[in-house]
Design a protein around this motif. Structure first.
Motif, PDB file in Angstrom:
ATOM      1  N   THR A   8       0.383  -1.032   0.417  1.00 20.38           N
ATOM      2  CA  THR A   8      -0.245  -0.268   0.327  1.00 20.38           C
ATOM      3  C   THR A   8       0.933   1.358  -0.086  1.00 20.38           C
ATOM      4  O   THR A   8       1.321   1.639   1.246  1.00 20.38           O
ATOM      5  N   CYS A   9       0.671   2.136  -1.079  1.00 21.94           N
ATOM      6  CA  CYS A   9       1.130   3.164  -0.833  1.00 21.94           C
ATOM      7  C   CYS A   9       0.564   4.116  -0.208  1.00 21.94           C
ATOM      8  O   CYS A   9      -0.466   4.471  -0.302  1.00 21.94           O
ATOM      9  N   PRO A  10       1.513   4.640   0.470  1.00 26.39           N
ATOM     10  CA  PRO A  10       1.776   5.353   1.681  1.00 26.39           C
ATOM     11  C   PRO A  10       1.270   7.279   0.972  1.00 26.39           C
ATOM     12  O   PRO A  10       0.580   7.666   2.019  1.00 26.39           O
ATOM     13  N   ASN A  11       1.762   7.488  -0.014  1.00 22.38           N
ATOM     14  CA  ASN A  11       1.414   8.630  -0.577  1.00 22.38           C
ATOM     15  C   ASN A  11      -0.332   8.523  -0.556  1.00 22.38           C
ATOM     16  O   ASN A  11      -1.102   9.410  -0.456  1.00 22.38           O
ATOM     17  N   LYS A  16      -1.519  -3.042  -3.684  1.00 26.45           N
ATOM     18  CA  LYS A  16      -1.333  -3.332  -5.516  1.00 26.45           C
ATOM     19  C   LYS A  16      -0.393  -4.776  -4.307  1.00 26.45           C
ATOM     20  O   LYS A  16       0.414  -5.149  -4.109  1.00 26.45           O
ATOM     21  N   ARG A  17      -1.170  -6.211  -5.202  1.00 27.14           N
ATOM     22  CA  ARG A  17      -0.594  -7.511  -4.713  1.00 27.14           C
ATOM     23  C   ARG A  17       0.128  -7.546  -5.980  1.00 27.14           C
ATOM     24  O   ARG A  17       0.793  -7.515  -7.105  1.00 27.14           O
ATOM     25  N   GLU A  18       1.739  -8.038  -5.372  1.00 29.77           N
ATOM     26  CA  GLU A  18       2.623  -8.407  -5.984  1.00 29.77           C
ATOM     27  C   GLU A  18       3.616  -9.418  -5.702  1.00 29.77           C
ATOM     28  O   GLU A  18       3.293  -9.846  -4.771  1.00 29.77           O
ATOM     29  N   GLY A  33       0.801   3.917  -9.260  1.00 34.37           N
ATOM     30  CA  GLY A  33      -1.049   4.895  -9.471  1.00 34.37           C
ATOM     31  C   GLY A  33      -0.172   6.132  -8.799  1.00 34.37           C
ATOM     32  O   GLY A  33      -0.725   6.941  -9.936  1.00 34.37           O
ATOM     33  N   CYS A  34       0.950   6.819  -8.391  1.00 30.79           N
ATOM     34  CA  CYS A  34       1.390   8.210  -8.263  1.00 30.79           C
ATOM     35  C   CYS A  34       2.630   8.501  -8.962  1.00 30.79           C
ATOM     36  O   CYS A  34       3.470   9.767  -9.028  1.00 30.79           O
ATOM     37  N   GLY A  35       3.937   7.168  -9.076  1.00 36.32           N
ATOM     38  CA  GLY A  35       4.848   6.963  -9.646  1.00 36.32           C
ATOM     39  C   GLY A  35       6.227   7.284  -8.327  1.00 36.32           C
ATOM     40  O   GLY A  35       7.179   7.274  -8.576  1.00 36.32           O
ATOM     41  N   VAL A  47      10.714  -2.926   1.282  1.00 32.70           N
ATOM     42  CA  VAL A  47       9.398  -2.858   0.846  1.00 32.70           C
ATOM     43  C   VAL A  47       8.428  -2.886   1.259  1.00 32.70           C
ATOM     44  O   VAL A  47       6.974  -2.746   1.378  1.00 32.70           O
ATOM     45  N   PHE A  48       8.479  -4.880   1.218  1.00 33.61           N
ATOM     46  CA  PHE A  48       7.178  -5.379   1.693  1.00 33.61           C
ATOM     47  C   PHE A  48       7.600  -5.709   3.418  1.00 33.61           C
ATOM     48  O   PHE A  48       6.493  -5.420   3.597  1.00 33.61           O
ATOM     49  N   CYS A  49       8.311  -5.803   3.820  1.00 34.43           N
ATOM     50  CA  CYS A  49       8.604  -5.308   5.313  1.00 34.43           C
ATOM     51  C   CYS A  49       8.008  -3.809   6.030  1.00 34.43           C
ATOM     52  O   CYS A  49       7.102  -3.584   6.955  1.00 34.43           O
ATOM     53  N   SER A  50       8.238  -3.346   5.348  1.00 39.41           N
ATOM     54  CA  SER A  50       7.419  -1.632   5.653  1.00 39.41           C
ATOM     55  C   SER A  50       6.222  -1.507   4.823  1.00 39.41           C
ATOM     56  O   SER A  50       4.946  -0.725   6.044  1.00 39.41           O
ATOM     57  N   TYR A  51       5.950  -1.661   3.841  1.00 38.90           N
ATOM     58  CA  TYR A  51       4.189  -1.302   3.170  1.00 38.90           C
ATOM     59  C   TYR A  51       4.012  -2.762   3.250  1.00 38.90           C
ATOM     60  O   TYR A  51       2.890  -2.435   2.571  1.00 38.90           O
TER      61      TYR A  51
END
Length: 83
Positions: A8-11, A16-18, A33-35, A47-51
């Motif tokens: 999940t993008c914090p911005n 999105k499932r990856e 979504g926002c780049g 990034v998986f552990c963070s988001y």
């Protein structure tokens, strides 16, 4: 072992499932979504552990064995993955 995580993008909030690699940690992720280019939060290995809603496979494995893990942290193999 779970091999997919929803990032999940914090911005912008896009989720999105990856797929998660089992032999490396994904250090960068570009939000579709926002780049925004996401990188791990301080203390996280990827990034998986963070988001993500599921931590990366090396961290999952360590937790199953009752150990703490910071995942990999080895030499970089390209711009997005380490180990």
């Amino acid at each position: 072992m779970i091999l997919q995580s929803v990032i999940t993008c914090p911005n912008c909030g896009l989720a999105k499932r990856e797929p998660m690699p089992t032999d490396a940690c994904r250090f960068f992720y570009e939000c579709t979504g926002c780049g925004a280019r996401l990188k791990p939060k301080a203390g996280d290995c990827c990034v998986f552990c963070s988001y993500g809603n599921v931590p990366c496979p090396p961290v999952q494995e360590a937790r199953m064995k009752g150990r703490s893990s910071t995942c990999c942290g080895g030499a970089s193999t390209n711009n997005n993955f380490v180990c």
